[in-house]
Design an enzyme around this catalytic site. Sequence first.
Site, mmCIF file in Angstrom:
data_model
loop_
_atom_site.group_PDB
_atom_site.id
_atom_site.type_symbol
_atom_site.label_atom_id
_atom_site.label_comp_id
_atom_site.label_asym_id
_atom_site.label_seq_id
_atom_site.Cartn_x
_atom_site.Cartn_y
_atom_site.Cartn_z
ATOM 1 N N HIS A 453 -52.197 16.998 -14.624
ATOM 2 C CA HIS A 453 -53.164 17.205 -15.710
ATOM 3 C C HIS A 453 -53.380 15.908 -16.474
ATOM 4 O O HIS A 453 -52.455 15.111 -16.663
ATOM 5 C CB HIS A 453 -52.720 18.328 -16.651
ATOM 6 C CG HIS A 453 -51.479 18.041 -17.448
ATOM 7 N ND1 HIS A 453 -51.510 17.491 -18.698
ATOM 8 C CD2 HIS A 453 -50.172 18.242 -17.163
ATOM 9 C CE1 HIS A 453 -50.279 17.366 -19.169
ATOM 10 N NE2 HIS A 453 -49.444 17.809 -18.259
ATOM 11 N N ASP A 455 -54.970 15.936 -19.584
ATOM 12 C CA ASP A 455 -55.042 16.155 -21.032
ATOM 13 C C ASP A 455 -53.675 15.938 -21.667
ATOM 14 O O ASP A 455 -52.636 15.951 -20.985
ATOM 15 C CB ASP A 455 -55.574 17.553 -21.349
ATOM 16 C CG ASP A 455 -54.655 18.663 -20.888
ATOM 17 O OD1 ASP A 455 -54.100 18.551 -19.774
ATOM 18 O OD2 ASP A 455 -54.482 19.654 -21.632
ATOM 19 N N ASP A 485 -46.206 12.604 -19.481
ATOM 20 C CA ASP A 485 -46.766 13.963 -19.410
ATOM 21 C C ASP A 485 -48.272 13.903 -19.567
ATOM 22 O O ASP A 485 -48.787 14.082 -20.655
ATOM 23 C CB ASP A 485 -46.124 14.821 -20.508
ATOM 24 C CG ASP A 485 -46.575 16.267 -20.494
ATOM 25 O OD1 ASP A 485 -47.061 16.711 -19.440
ATOM 26 O OD2 ASP A 485 -46.453 16.938 -21.532
ATOM 27 N N GLU A 518 -54.152 21.799 -19.381
ATOM 28 C CA GLU A 518 -52.769 22.256 -19.234
ATOM 29 C C GLU A 518 -52.090 22.443 -20.574
ATOM 30 O O GLU A 518 -51.306 23.385 -20.756
ATOM 31 C CB GLU A 518 -51.977 21.272 -18.368
ATOM 32 C CG GLU A 518 -50.620 21.785 -17.898
ATOM 33 C CD GLU A 518 -49.487 21.581 -18.899
ATOM 34 O OE1 GLU A 518 -48.428 22.255 -18.767
ATOM 35 O OE2 GLU A 518 -49.655 20.740 -19.817
ATOM 36 N N GLU A 519 -52.368 21.557 -21.521
ATOM 37 C CA GLU A 519 -51.735 21.645 -22.831
ATOM 38 C C GLU A 519 -52.313 22.780 -23.676
ATOM 39 O O GLU A 519 -51.830 23.031 -24.782
ATOM 40 C CB GLU A 519 -51.876 20.314 -23.576
ATOM 41 C CG GLU A 519 -51.259 19.110 -22.864
ATOM 42 C CD GLU A 519 -49.741 19.183 -22.741
ATOM 43 O OE1 GLU A 519 -49.144 20.173 -23.217
ATOM 44 O OE2 GLU A 519 -49.155 18.255 -22.167
ATOM 45 N N HIS A 784 -44.519 14.846 -25.798
ATOM 46 C CA HIS A 784 -45.056 15.599 -26.940
ATOM 47 C C HIS A 784 -44.593 15.044 -28.286
ATOM 48 O O HIS A 784 -45.002 15.558 -29.325
ATOM 49 C CB HIS A 784 -44.683 17.089 -26.863
ATOM 50 C CG HIS A 784 -45.404 17.837 -25.807
ATOM 51 N ND1 HIS A 784 -45.592 19.201 -25.847
ATOM 52 C CD2 HIS A 784 -46.006 17.423 -24.655
ATOM 53 C CE1 HIS A 784 -46.259 19.599 -24.778
ATOM 54 N NE2 HIS A 784 -46.519 18.527 -24.034
#
Length: 814
Positions: A453, A455, A485, A518-519, A784
Amino acid sequence: MIPRVLTPLPAEACSSDTPHRVSTWNHNSSILSLAYTDSYVFAGCQTGEIHVLDLHSYSSVATLRGHTSSVHSLCINNSYLISGSSDSLIMIWNIATLTLEYTVYSIFDIGDIFAICPIGEYIYFGSQNASIQWFSISRPSYKISSLPALRYDKFFDSKCFHAAKNPTSEPSSDNSEPSLQANTIEVPPSNISRYAHYSYIYDLTYAQLPSGINYLISAGGDGYANIWSVSDSNNIKLLHSLACSDTASVSALAVYNQFLYCATGNGQVKVWDLTTMQPTRSVQVDAEEITSLSIDAKYICAASTSGNISFWNHRFELLAKWQAHKGRILASLFLNFPRPLLVTGSSDASVALWDISVFIPENRQPHVGSTCKPNFQNDDLLHAVKKLVSYRTVSSMPSLYIEECSNCAFYLYDMFKRMGVYSSLLPVKSANPLVLGKFTVEKPRRRVLFYGHYDVVPADNLDWNSDPYDLEASDGYIYGRGVSDNKGPLLAAIFAAHDIYTRGELDIDVIFLLEGEEECASRGLEFALSEHADSIGAIDLIFVSNSTWINETTPCINFGLRGVLNATITISSDRPDLHSGVDGGAFREPAQDLIQLLSALANDTGQVQIPGFYDNVRPATDAELTLYDDICKCVPELSLEQLQARWRQPSFSIYRLVTGNANTGGIIPRQVQAFVSFRLVPDQDLDSIKRILKEFLDNKFRAITKSISQCALKVEFTREASPWMGNFSDPIYSDIKGILRDIWHEEPLFIREGGSITALKMLETAFNAPVIQIPCGQSSDNAHLGNERLRLINLFNLRTLFKRLFTDLKTSAQ
């Protein structure tokens, strides 16, 4: 006649490009000297240490300790690194083993050693006492008592008025030699030119002219560059003294063909023709001292104490100038690994590696985006990661970042096109598009899908040491939002597929499906997979790389993730906000009802009290418990109970409460909310858990309020993902474990995780194919969070891993 000093081209004539800083290494003291091989950069420090920096992984791999003071000079001679220091010693290190083999000293007190130059069998060095000395490592002598630190000094070690003396400095009467850590070499008295200059000797270089004449050239604090003959009779003879400055030292030298370039302390570079010993040019490069010159067939690089780098061609037309360091640049070198690079060392205690191919288009291999199919290097991968990180692809804020997400998706689409493979953008209803890329062959033995992903989560309101959308490489890591990520891993997999595709070694189809939501719980993905099934095609195996290891050093294969069910519980009154002093106690209050309702969900130990909640939890097998034992041995701070609680047991959490205006005291809010999360495990069914949770809350609310409350309950499910479990007993897991072991040289672990990836179960169901989840991040990579990072060796190793998986993996997953 001395030529006039030329002024460089005006700033507007220079390139406006600042070269890409590939990496930075930070230390605790000034970097005074540099040397390099095909594998390493060596950085000499003010503290006496020599740091060894790996050019493949961009990490610090060793520290050489031997000198007790500043390492002013470094050079490479065949298989040896040679260092000179303020401790008056030369040390010779074996590059293959990174161990000290020889220590060299002079019989004179020479002070700092500023310059080293190997010529044939001999090593020449210049020092603070204005001498040039030389030695051969093929003729060592052993006399450690004569080392400068052990000598008896008539002045400093003489008796004082009370007849006391320094007990550690008096010459020893013991004729025995102490044990040596390395062979020692004493410079023979015949190999010393004591007054080579009238000041310190700051640099030495070697000139081999096209005519066959060879010179040793020295730079002095007296403003002269002296030219010496080097004879086979083991002697040097002064031939010429070239006056470079009346007011400043000659601080650095460089030679190309018959031309000698002399940098001075007043910022000038003076050029001499060594065939005539006449000056040809003098250029004012900087307002401050030029500390280092680097030169190749077409370009000249000058570094200064102002922290600036000036980049010239041989006509001294200024191509670029930029601020490379905040402190003084004390050393610089050209590299060609695998494209033109510049390495700089500074008093700001850092070493920086610069990609200068932006100034040298004829030497540059194409980056991603070229229509040709080059063999992309790891720094091409870093360029692509830098570009991808620059897109602020925050999918949860479409009003701010929808254009960024679209631009990023197009960049990936275009990357596949430029690589010469099929690519398309698959629309997703009310969401960012899917990027589809296909590396296909005529008769594939299998079809493999890589899911990733593009995003990211927001980077605002977090502590960052750098701009989260401008990739920063430092001390073997890259920093930026999305590097771990999941932008770094997905690009590593793309580059791996491209590597083997362009070499004609691919015998499977490798399909890339890159998501932009995805997030946000992969909104729209399930429907899009069905809608675009024909475009994607049948899939035999799915790879994902979207999480982290359990520690810093041990590669892992993830065989299980918990599912998630998030809900918002809202209790509201049909009355407006009330004042507690007027209406407190007269009516049912929403906040009191909410507290009682939440307390009913779990007992004092955190066990969920919903009937049937644990009924379908899959029990642990003996094989799985054995894996946990292996993990506990590798990570002793984790217990079996902790692992099971985090990974294979469901959980209940309250992660947010909204109870009115925090700035207004004494007000009873008419509406309150609790945001709760349930982590689910195999074989808990999402629909069943939603049903029993809703029934439980409704029943408890009626029991709490006894049907007399004017409050109402509302339950909304905001995110859901099924738990996922791989079959770690499948032979393909053992095959992958062996490949991981080969690449990282560590015994891999099979692990589960407590987090959730919504897409995994969707993909597994849509394609009826198993998912293999291979994380590459360390446990401290801060996904994150602020300062999200990824270790470069892990990024590069992941690329190698997928090359192996796309070519060597023969086992079919069950």
